[in-house]
Structure formats: C-alpha cells, structure tokens
Design an enzyme around this catalytic site. Structure first.
Site, PDB file in Angstrom:
ATOM      1  N   ARG A  33      26.687  60.225 -26.079  1.00 32.26           N
ATOM      2  CA  ARG A  33      27.555  59.889 -24.944  1.00 32.26           C
ATOM      3  C   ARG A  33      28.525  58.756 -25.322  1.00 32.26           C
ATOM      4  O   ARG A  33      29.709  58.811 -25.011  1.00 32.26           O
ATOM      5  CB  ARG A  33      26.731  59.456 -23.728  1.00 32.26           C
ATOM      6  CG  ARG A  33      25.665  60.450 -23.281  1.00 32.26           C
ATOM      7  CD  ARG A  33      26.223  61.588 -22.438  1.00 32.26           C
ATOM      8  NE  ARG A  33      25.131  62.409 -21.921  1.00 32.26           N
ATOM      9  CZ  ARG A  33      24.657  63.512 -22.507  1.00 32.26           C
ATOM     10  NH1 ARG A  33      25.202  63.970 -23.633  1.00 32.26           N
ATOM     11  NH2 ARG A  33      23.644  64.182 -21.971  1.00 32.26           N
ATOM     12  N   GLU A 178      10.033  69.011 -14.313  1.00 29.12           N
ATOM     13  CA  GLU A 178      11.365  69.510 -14.671  1.00 29.12           C
ATOM     14  C   GLU A 178      11.283  70.674 -15.655  1.00 29.12           C
ATOM     15  O   GLU A 178      11.261  70.469 -16.866  1.00 29.12           O
ATOM     16  CB  GLU A 178      12.228  68.385 -15.263  1.00 29.12           C
ATOM     17  CG  GLU A 178      13.634  68.885 -15.624  1.00 29.12           C
ATOM     18  CD  GLU A 178      14.551  67.817 -16.210  1.00 29.12           C
ATOM     19  OE1 GLU A 178      14.103  66.681 -16.432  1.00 29.12           O
ATOM     20  OE2 GLU A 178      15.724  68.135 -16.463  1.00 29.12           O
ATOM     21  N   LYS A 220      12.334  69.165 -10.256  1.00 30.52           N
ATOM     22  CA  LYS A 220      13.707  68.983 -10.760  1.00 30.52           C
ATOM     23  C   LYS A 220      14.101  70.239 -11.530  1.00 30.52           C
ATOM     24  O   LYS A 220      13.850  70.349 -12.735  1.00 30.52           O
ATOM     25  CB  LYS A 220      13.782  67.738 -11.648  1.00 30.52           C
ATOM     26  CG  LYS A 220      15.132  67.553 -12.340  1.00 30.52           C
ATOM     27  CD  LYS A 220      15.302  66.155 -12.887  1.00 30.52           C
ATOM     28  CE  LYS A 220      16.583  66.060 -13.693  1.00 30.52           C
ATOM     29  NZ  LYS A 220      17.013  64.679 -13.905  1.00 30.52           N
ATOM     30  N   SER A 262      21.976  68.487 -13.393  1.00 31.42           N
ATOM     31  CA  SER A 262      23.330  69.068 -13.384  1.00 31.42           C
ATOM     32  C   SER A 262      23.551  69.988 -14.582  1.00 31.42           C
ATOM     33  O   SER A 262      24.380  70.908 -14.485  1.00 31.42           O
ATOM     34  CB  SER A 262      24.410  67.978 -13.293  1.00 31.42           C
ATOM     35  OG  SER A 262      24.329  67.049 -14.344  1.00 31.42           O
ATOM     36  N   GLY A 263      22.877  69.741 -15.684  1.00 33.77           N
ATOM     37  CA  GLY A 263      22.822  70.701 -16.785  1.00 33.77           C
ATOM     38  C   GLY A 263      24.145  71.076 -17.432  1.00 33.77           C
ATOM     39  O   GLY A 263      24.274  72.180 -17.948  1.00 33.77           O
ATOM     40  N   GLY A 264      25.122  70.168 -17.381  1.00 30.34           N
ATOM     41  CA  GLY A 264      26.390  70.472 -18.045  1.00 30.34           C
ATOM     42  C   GLY A 264      27.432  71.111 -17.145  1.00 30.34           C
ATOM     43  O   GLY A 264      28.524  71.458 -17.606  1.00 30.34           O
ATOM     44  N   ARG A 294      24.611  63.669 -16.317  1.00 28.97           N
ATOM     45  CA  ARG A 294      26.039  63.754 -16.644  1.00 28.97           C
ATOM     46  C   ARG A 294      26.940  63.812 -15.415  1.00 28.97           C
ATOM     47  O   ARG A 294      27.995  63.168 -15.381  1.00 28.97           O
ATOM     48  CB  ARG A 294      26.284  64.967 -17.553  1.00 28.97           C
ATOM     49  CG  ARG A 294      25.840  64.722 -18.975  1.00 28.97           C
ATOM     50  CD  ARG A 294      25.641  66.010 -19.735  1.00 28.97           C
ATOM     51  NE  ARG A 294      24.450  66.741 -19.306  1.00 28.97           N
ATOM     52  CZ  ARG A 294      24.057  67.909 -19.812  1.00 28.97           C
ATOM     53  NH1 ARG A 294      24.775  68.463 -20.767  1.00 28.97           N
ATOM     54  NH2 ARG A 294      22.955  68.493 -19.397  1.00 28.97           N
TER      55      ARG A 294
HETATM   56  P1  13P Z   1      21.880  66.324 -16.465  1.00 22.66           P
HETATM   57  O1  13P Z   1      22.121  66.168 -14.980  1.00 22.66           O
HETATM   58  O2  13P Z   1      22.959  65.728 -17.310  1.00 22.66           O
HETATM   59  O3  13P Z   1      21.500  67.724 -16.829  1.00 22.66           O
HETATM   60  O4  13P Z   1      20.625  65.414 -16.808  1.00 22.66           O
HETATM   61  C1  13P Z   1      19.566  65.408 -15.956  1.00 22.66           C
HETATM   62  C2  13P Z   1      18.329  65.179 -16.712  1.00 22.66           C
HETATM   63  O5  13P Z   1      17.623  64.222 -16.468  1.00 22.66           O
HETATM   64  C3  13P Z   1      17.945  66.168 -17.721  1.00 22.66           C
HETATM   65  O6  13P Z   1      16.622  65.949 -18.097  1.00 22.66           O
END
Ligand code: 13P
Length: 338
Positions: A33, A178, A220, A262-264, A294
């Site tokens: 990042r 998650e 999550k 959010s996953g990109g 992100r």
């Molecule tokens: P993102 O929202 O960037 O996908 O990250 C969330 C997260 O904690 C992934 O493990």
C-alpha cells in the site's frame, strides 16, 4: 467464558449505522500500500499512517471497532504516546486484532489455500486480551476457477475457522469469521452465489460442531459479485438481491452482524452495494454493515501521500468514506453525498 460479554461486544460491533475499519494489513501488505504512494514502509511511517486514521476527529460516530495488526496494537499515538488500543476504547471504539498467520498453499491442492495460525493461539489470545483486544479476525481464502474450490479446501478452511472461533470465545474475544471467496476470475454471479452458499453452509456446520456461540460472533463475508474479469457485470440491484438471498439461506438469525469485506471493489461500488442491500425490503435478521480495508482507506492513503502537511486531508478523506458507508449501513446513502 462470559457469553453475556461476548454477545454484548458482538452487538456493539454491529451497532446500526456503524462498521469496522480493517487496518490490520500485515507488514508485507502495508508495504504494498505504501509503495503506491512512494512512501517507505518504516515502523515510524506505518505508525504515522495508522495514527492519522485513528485520531481522525469524530471517526467514532461511524466506526464501532478497528482491526489492528500485531505491530499496531503495541504502538502509541505520535503526539502523546497513548497506546492505540487505549485511544480507541476511550472513544468507545472496540480494539480488535488479526490473529491468523496468513493463507498458505494447501498441500496437494494446486491453487488453493489454508490459513495457518492455530498452534499457540490460546496463549496469543490471552496476551492480546491483556493488550485491550476484544475481538479478533481470521481470514480464510477460497478461490474460484475451473477446478476450484474443492470440497477439501472448503472443509479444511471451515474447520480452521471453527477451531479459531472456539479458542477466541474461550478467551472472551469475539471472533470475526471471515471466509473470503476471491472474486478474481471470469465466473458469473451465479457461480459466486453457488460457491458462497456452499462455503457458508460448511462454515456454519463446522461452527455448530464445535458449539460456537453464534450470538457472539461477527461474520465477515464477500459480497456475491460477478467475477472481476467477467464480461457480464451484474448490476448493483442484482448484487444486493443475490447477496441477501444467499445469507437468508445460510446465516442463522442468531448472528448479530454481517460485516462485509470490500475485496478490491472500488470505493463507490462497495458503498453502493451495501446501501442497496440495506434498502431491500425483505427479511434481514442481522445488521448488514462494513468491515472495509481498501474501500475505507485508499482515498485517505492517496490524500496523505506520506507527507506531514497532508495529514489533515488524509483524515478528511477517511472520515468522508466512513460517513458514506455509515449511511449505506442504514440504507440512507445517496450519490449526492459524494
Ligand atoms: P478489504 O476490504 O480491502 O478487502 O480488506 C478487508 C479485510 O480485512 C480482508 O481481510
């Protein structure tokens, strides 16, 4: 194990209109990042960056908890050396900690992963509790391709999530469960729907086998999207409908909150999708909110660009996304807010 405390904290994390800030990038990920803004990933710069986010005035109006990394939970504010976890809990924001040791290749199953970190986890959780952590995160990674996911990877990852959850609850720490299905690939939204359904079924089976207290967890998940390389991208309404339908079939009503990664996705799409789900007029027994990394941070990272004179601009950019996502978590977002 204090079930009442676990339930109280899980409910607090899933307070209506609030979400989680995922600021738990490992040293390797935060370097990636910081590379994007040509800033050295030194211990001081990582601390400065996290300080910028955590000390943004009023973030507690939108954020109920912050997920930190091992290094971060041991760090303090730049100005007055207040431990980050104390700063957050004094604001009424729950401190959290990533406890997994990363997704590693799954032996004998090409292109699939298993998350490591169960060995010694009981002892690490006890230490994190003493450092102020009241919830934890463990990310499992599932891939979609012609050959994957296999039953083996779904089953192994569900089992690990359940072992982790049980250890967390024993330590009075709310587990964030998650299971992230990556949206890389050309697959359709229907494939995402089927895989997400199968994975969540397997995860809740495994949690049930280990007697995990569902009122004291947060889920999550990924949203149900078209693969990022698919020619056919589902609309915001289709995503909202498919995602909520999938959870209605798989996630017990006892779970207080479903807080998405959010996953990109772009910042705006992540907000629009969440808002559309909350606007749906259908049965939703859980809070639907965000636990974005992100999608909450990219604008702030770019506004800051590693320069002290931009710290205020970075805070503002972060607060703006937090405010938009807070509105989306109530189904009250509109593009005019941008
Ligand atoms: P993102 O929202 O960037 O996908 O990250 C969330 C997260 O904690 C992934 O493990």
């Amino acid at each position: 194990m204090n079930l009442e405390q676990l339930e109280l904290n899980a409910k607090k994390m899933a307070t209506k209109g609030k979400g989680l800030l995922a600021a738990d990038e490992s040293t390797g990920t935060i370097k990636k990042r910081l590379d994007t803004i040509n800033t050295e990933s030194s211990e001081l710069n990582r601390r400065k960056y996290r300080d910028m986010l955590f000390t943004a005035k009023g973030m507690e109006d939108f954020i109920s908890g912050v997920i930190m990394y091992d290094e971060t939970i041991r760090q303090s504010t730049i100005n007055d050396e207040i431990p980050f976890s104390k700063l957050l809990s004094d604001l009424g924001v729950l401190p959290g900690i990533k406890v997994d040791m990363g997704a590693k290749p799954l032996s004998c199953f090409d292109g699939e992963f298993i998350t490591e970190g169960l060995d010694g986890l009981r002892e690490r959780l006890a230490e994190y509790y003493s450092l102020g952590a009241r919830f934890a995160k463990w990310r499992a990674v599932i891939t979609i391709s012609d050959k994957t996911p296999t039953f083996a990877s779904i089953d192994a990852n569900a089992h690990a999530l359940a072992r982790y959850s049980s250890l967390c609850q024993e330590a009075n720490i709310v587990p964030i469960v998650e299971p992230e299905i990556l949206m890389d690939g050309k697959h359709s939204i229907d494939t995402s729907f089927d895989v997400t359904t199968e994975v969540l079924d397997s995860v809740f089976d495994a949690l049930s086998n280990l007697d995990v207290y569902l009122e004291g967890i947060i889920l999550k998940p990924n949203m149900v999207l078209s693969g990022y390389d698919s020619k056919d991208q589902a609309s915001v309404e289709e995503v909202a409908d498919a995602t909520v339908t999938c959870f209605q079939r798989t996630v017990p009503a006892a779970v207080p909150g479903i807080m998405f990664l959010s996953g990109g996705q772009s910042d705006l799409l992540a907000t629009e999708h969440l808002d559309a789900m909350n606007k749906l007029d259908t049965v939703k027994p859980w809070e639907l909110s965000f636990s974005y990394g992100r999608a909450l941070q990219t604008a702030a990272l770019n506004a800051w660009s590693g320069k002290d004179e931009n710290l205020e601009a970075g805070k503002e950019a972060f607060l703006h996304r937090a405010k938009c996502n807070s509105a989306a978590a109530k189904g009250e977002y509109s593009k005019d807010m941008e």
